[in-house]
Design an enzyme around this catalytic site. Structure first.
Site, PDB file in Angstrom:
ATOM      1  N   HIS A  42     -12.967   6.911 -10.537  1.00 19.42           N
ATOM      2  CA  HIS A  42     -12.000   6.765 -11.635  1.00 19.42           C
ATOM      3  C   HIS A  42     -10.997   7.913 -11.648  1.00 19.42           C
ATOM      4  O   HIS A  42     -10.661   8.477 -12.682  1.00 19.42           O
ATOM      5  CB  HIS A  42     -12.700   6.614 -12.977  1.00 19.42           C
ATOM      6  CG  HIS A  42     -13.300   5.260 -13.148  1.00 19.42           C
ATOM      7  ND1 HIS A  42     -14.457   4.888 -12.515  1.00 19.42           N
ATOM      8  CD2 HIS A  42     -12.878   4.181 -13.843  1.00 19.42           C
ATOM      9  CE1 HIS A  42     -14.743   3.640 -12.824  1.00 19.42           C
ATOM     10  NE2 HIS A  42     -13.785   3.181 -13.622  1.00 19.42           N
ATOM     11  N   CYS A  54       0.817  -1.228   0.000  1.00 22.58           N
ATOM     12  CA  CYS A  54       0.000   0.000   0.000  1.00 22.58           C
ATOM     13  C   CYS A  54       0.844   1.269   0.000  1.00 22.58           C
ATOM     14  O   CYS A  54       0.439   2.287  -0.547  1.00 22.58           O
ATOM     15  CB  CYS A  54      -0.931   0.008   1.213  1.00 22.58           C
ATOM     16  SG  CYS A  54      -2.132  -1.328   1.203  1.00 22.58           S
ATOM     17  N   GLU A  98     -13.240   0.907   2.646  1.00 27.11           N
ATOM     18  CA  GLU A  98     -12.170   0.735   1.663  1.00 27.11           C
ATOM     19  C   GLU A  98     -12.199  -0.674   1.078  1.00 27.11           C
ATOM     20  O   GLU A  98     -11.852  -0.883  -0.080  1.00 27.11           O
ATOM     21  CB  GLU A  98     -10.814   1.012   2.312  1.00 27.11           C
ATOM     22  CG  GLU A  98      -9.674   1.046   1.317  1.00 27.11           C
ATOM     23  CD  GLU A  98      -8.389   1.519   1.948  1.00 27.11           C
ATOM     24  OE1 GLU A  98      -8.111   2.724   1.869  1.00 27.11           O
ATOM     25  OE2 GLU A  98      -7.677   0.674   2.510  1.00 27.11           O
TER      26      GLU A  98
END
Length: 193
Positions: free
Chosen positions: A68, A23, A136
């Site tokens: 996006h 991450c 998430e």
């Protein structure tokens, strides 16, 4: 009484400094779910706290801005920031790292500011944002309450340090929405949606 409205978006980020190397060192994405939880103790003219249709305007535009798109911490490596802006027309520069925790605080600040500046027209009373939950993953989420939103120990989220790319703002119903929020300009709910 509480009501909840769910929004979804796909977003890419890097979370620098976190414990998980994947991450913190690799751009990656998530299918986010955002829950806005509103609170009031009286009904409007339709015997609702706040018409869900009203949340499909400005609140939806602000959250959908992240769909996006790549979320960039403005304190990240300058070359990385420049590359994100060069290769993605949809980006948001943030004064905090784009973790789920910071997203929940960010959406709280944005939506709370918007609701606070919006004049209601259907008898709504003392409606306020109770909390924001950002999922998430299917198993992990962060929830922000009012006392978290402006907590300096969690990093300040000044609206004037948030930058939405032109491709994002031009897709909004009101391309000047965020500028109006930063100026503290009064807005009004539509009479009908």
């Amino acid at each position: 009484m509480l009501i909840r409205k769910l929004f979804k978006f796909e977003n890419a980020h890097i979370v620098r400094g976190c414990s998980t190397r994947r991450c913190s060192h690799s751009i990656h994405g998530h299918s986010y779910k955002v829950e806005l939880i509103l609170e009031a103790h009286a009904f409007d003219n339709g015997q609702m706290l706040y018409d869900f249709g009203l949340l499909k305007g400005g609140p939806r535009d602000l959250i959908d801005a992240f769909d996006h798109a790549v979320a960039i911490w403005d304190g990240d490596d300058a070359d990385y920031v420049a590359a994100c802006k060069r290769f993605s027309e949809r980006w948001i520069s943030l004064p905090v790292s784009p973790s789920a925790e910071q997203f929940s605080r960010l959406f709280f600040r944005l939506v709370d500011t918007l609701l606070g500046l919006t004049d209601t027209v259907n008898g709504e009373q003392d409606v306020r944002l109770h909390s924001v939950i950002v999922h998430e993953t299917e198993t992990g989420y962060a929830q922000c309450f009012r006392e978290d939103a402006d907590n300096p120990r969690m990093g300040l989220i000044a609206l004037d340090r948030i930058v939405f790319s032109d491709a994002i703002t031009q897709a909004w119903r009101d391309p000047q929405l965020f500028e109006k929020l930063k100026r503290g300009e009064r807005l009004s709910n539509p009479a009908s949606v």
